[in-house]
Design a protein around this motif. Structure first.
Motif, PDB file in Angstrom:
ATOM      1  N   ASN A  64      27.291  38.086 -95.461  1.00 55.03           N
ATOM      2  CA  ASN A  64      27.990  37.227 -96.421  1.00 55.03           C
ATOM      3  C   ASN A  64      29.147  36.518 -95.704  1.00 55.03           C
ATOM      4  O   ASN A  64      30.295  36.944 -95.756  1.00 55.03           O
ATOM      5  CB  ASN A  64      28.512  38.074 -97.596  1.00 55.03           C
ATOM      6  N   GLY A  65      28.825  35.435 -95.017  1.00 55.05           N
ATOM      7  CA  GLY A  65      29.815  34.725 -94.204  1.00 55.05           C
ATOM      8  C   GLY A  65      30.695  33.830 -95.056  1.00 55.05           C
ATOM      9  O   GLY A  65      30.465  32.625 -95.156  1.00 55.05           O
ATOM     10  N   ALA A  66      31.737  34.413 -95.651  1.00 55.83           N
ATOM     11  CA  ALA A  66      32.575  33.685 -96.612  1.00 55.83           C
ATOM     12  C   ALA A  66      33.935  33.306 -96.056  1.00 55.83           C
ATOM     13  O   ALA A  66      34.835  32.962 -96.814  1.00 55.83           O
ATOM     14  CB  ALA A  66      32.759  34.531 -97.878  1.00 55.83           C
ATOM     15  N   SER A  67      34.099  33.368 -94.727  1.00 55.98           N
ATOM     16  CA  SER A  67      35.425  33.130 -94.160  1.00 55.98           C
ATOM     17  C   SER A  67      35.594  31.735 -93.568  1.00 55.98           C
ATOM     18  O   SER A  67      36.575  31.057 -93.842  1.00 55.98           O
ATOM     19  CB  SER A  67      35.722  34.176 -93.075  1.00 55.98           C
ATOM     20  N   ASN A  68      34.628  31.292 -92.747  1.00 57.29           N
ATOM     21  CA  ASN A  68      34.842  30.055 -91.991  1.00 57.29           C
ATOM     22  C   ASN A  68      33.506  29.493 -91.544  1.00 57.29           C
ATOM     23  O   ASN A  68      32.439  30.035 -91.878  1.00 57.29           O
ATOM     24  CB  ASN A  68      35.731  30.347 -90.768  1.00 57.29           C
ATOM     25  N   PHE A  69      33.574  28.427 -90.751  1.00 56.75           N
ATOM     26  CA  PHE A  69      32.397  27.861 -90.088  1.00 56.75           C
ATOM     27  C   PHE A  69      32.658  27.835 -88.591  1.00 56.75           C
ATOM     28  O   PHE A  69      33.787  27.635 -88.141  1.00 56.75           O
ATOM     29  CB  PHE A  69      32.112  26.433 -90.567  1.00 56.75           C
ATOM     30  N   ILE A  70      31.605  28.057 -87.823  1.00 62.28           N
ATOM     31  CA  ILE A  70      31.676  28.027 -86.367  1.00 62.28           C
ATOM     32  C   ILE A  70      30.632  27.042 -85.864  1.00 62.28           C
ATOM     33  O   ILE A  70      29.520  26.967 -86.407  1.00 62.28           O
ATOM     34  CB  ILE A  70      31.398  29.429 -85.785  1.00 62.28           C
ATOM     35  N   LYS A  71      30.992  26.296 -84.805  1.00 60.01           N
ATOM     36  CA  LYS A  71      30.023  25.443 -84.137  1.00 60.01           C
ATOM     37  C   LYS A  71      29.707  26.042 -82.776  1.00 60.01           C
ATOM     38  O   LYS A  71      30.583  26.180 -81.926  1.00 60.01           O
ATOM     39  CB  LYS A  71      30.567  24.020 -83.955  1.00 60.01           C
TER      40      LYS A  71
END
Length: 517
Positions: free
Chosen positions: A123-130
């Motif tokens: 549940n990746g609810a913190s940020n976005f990574i590229k």
């Protein structure tokens, strides 16, 4: 502070044109992604902590003075399992999921085993990574979820453990001008050792362009730092980077691995296994980016808890780094979704500047301060040969979620934008802080909660603050529409606002993708 349980969000997956009031600069072309918890109850079960809520992603596409909005839930394995069971069945840091009382003993035994050696949430609810040319929704576990940054559809589930042995990794990587990403993760008791691994995910190479190559396939370990303790590694949320160094803070805020392994059996959540040891010092690691080795000097400061680094830069033989720090670990408790007395849990933040002399003069006497920079009162006092005790200069207080012109990352900066959190986790003011004059300029509006600000530099801008600041603004009154606020980065005056035809939620972090990407 949350005074009532937040309601579940509703997604709006179809693109919808926002109503713009004012003038959005025509040069602003790209997409702002924002991420945060959006579902807090599933069936008859509820999350205990705001950070645990199931992720909802928002996108705001800017072009030719217009804004197109859409939102979607992150449909990972956690979301699917919970929705299929119509109850919370995957545990999060602040919420343990126990089996339905009607389930048989075999199901309960399997659930118990799964929590003894936990398989963490996606549940990746913190940020976005590229990473490379791929975008991922992330929290801090070993799982990240690839997403389509245009449609917000959920794509592949990626496990860091298949590429390097990290059980946890931050959701705040750094990027260099070539497009390489750098991050840090914790490897717990691997081959009898617990360590922190700094790693690099290279930009897409010429030979891989156009091919379906997983971004993490070419990951490189830059360096490893042994944990001070085998079964209680430091918790951390971010790190610092300059042109030549990484700054990693090993703080006495720790994950107790044995307690985490028995948490389910003891009927407590994993967050309760985080312990703060105020009697211990904080160890600051300064790592040479070229060699992957730590510098010989050991840097210490008093016990503190840091979630967000602001920036770091080098000057006159020193590494200067800024962080938002706390004297205790109460911040997490402020986000539990139940009423609390404000005074008992309020945790005050301070913006602190540290200075690390890279190669201290060995002729300087014990007890002397080695910092010679004129513009800061930060000190680094020699305790013995090779050991410096550092004291920060406090630049301001009640400031969080710091963002700046990322073109100045690793360089000396002047301006920082952030949320003003004087008495609550819910920011009602946004500030622009001048690190030279120590002055703060504010923007606020009645009955309006404001997200973390994101600064976007104007192409070929004339100054560090030449650009715009994008803020998600949530009106507390249900009969008023929420909007994206566009402020002038220099004057901090409103340029425009874009009212969206959907509900916005308080969220965690935002990520801007320029149009040419």
């Amino acid at each position: 502070m949350f005074q009532e349980f937040p309601k579940n969000a509703e997604e709006a997956p179809e693109p919808s044109k926002a109503e713009v009031k004012g003038d959005i600069p025509r040069w602003l072309r790209g997409t702002l992604l924002r991420n945060g918890p959006g579902i807090f109850t599933v069936g008859d079960t509820s999350y205990n902590h705001w950070f645990d809520g199931l992720a909802i992603m928002h996108s705001f596409a800017f072009e030719d003075g217009e804004v197109i909005h859409r939102s979607r839930f992150l449909r990972g394995d956690t979301y699917t399992a919970n929705m299929t069971a119509n109850r919370i069945v995957v545990s999060e840091m602040g919420t343990m999921a126990y089996p339905d009382p009607s389930k048989n003993l075999i199901v309960k035994a399997i659930t118990f085993l799964n929590h003894t050696v936990p398989d963490f949430t996606d549940n990746g609810a913190s940020n976005f990574i590229k990473y490379g040319n791929e975008y991922f929704a992330t929290s801090e576990t070993n799982y990240i979820r690839k997403i389509d940054p245009v449609t917000l559809e959920t794509l592949d589930k990626v496990d860091y453990m298949k590429y390097l042995p990290v059980n946890l990794a931050t959701s705040h990587p750094h990027y260099d001008k070539e497009g390489n990403a750098y991050n840090i993760g914790t490897s717990i008791a691997e081959k009898g050792k617990t360590k922190y691994i700094l790693f690099k995910v290279p930009a897409v190479s010429e030979k891989d362009k156009g091919k379906k190559v997983p971004a993490l396939k070419n990951v490189e370990t830059v360096c490893t730092v042994p944990s001070r303790t085998l079964l209680t590694p430091s918790y951390y949320h971010s790190f610092g980077m300059t042109d030549n160094y990484f700054i990693f803070i090993e703080q006495p805020f720790k994950l107790d691995i044995l307690k985490m392994a028995t948490a389910y059996m003891r009927g407590v959540n994993w967050a309760s296994c985080l312990k703060f040891c105020p009697e211990e010092n904080t160890l600051i690691h300064l790592i040479d980016r070229k060699t992957g080795k730590e510098v010989e000097t050991k840097y210490f400061t008093g016990a503190m808890v840091v979630y967000h680094h602001v920036n770091a830069f080098e000057e006159d033989g020193n590494v200067v780094f800024d962080v938002i720090a706390y004297d205790d670990n109460k911040l997490y408790d402020m986000f539990y979704l139940k009423k609390k007395t404000e005074a008992s849990v309020y945790s005050k933040s301070s913006y602190r500047r540290f200075v690390l002399p890279i190669q201290p003069d060995k002729s300087i006497a014990i007890g002397e301060n080695l910092v010679n920079l004129k513009y800061t009162t930060a000190s680094a006092v020699k305790e013995k040969e090779g050991k410096l005790m550092c004291q920060a200069e406090v630049l301001n207080e009640d400031f969080e979620l710091p963002r700046m012109n990322y073109d100045f990352n690793g360089k000396r900066h002047r301006f920082v934008y952030g949320s003003c959190v004087e008495e609550s986790t819910m920011a009602v003011k946004i500030g622009k802080f001048d690190t030279e004059t120590k002055e703060m300029v504010y923007w606020s509006e009645d009955n309006c909660f404001l997200s973390e600000p994101v600064f976007i530099p104007r192409p070929n801008g004339e100054s560090e603050d030449d650009g715009v600041v994008l803020i998600s603004a949530i009106k507390s009154s249900p009969d008023q529409s929420s909007f994206i606020l566009i402020l002038d980065g220099r004057t901090f005056k409103e340029l425009a606002r874009a009212y969206v035809n959907a509900e916005l939620q308080m969220d965690m972090h935002g990520f801007f993708i320029p149009r040419e990407s």
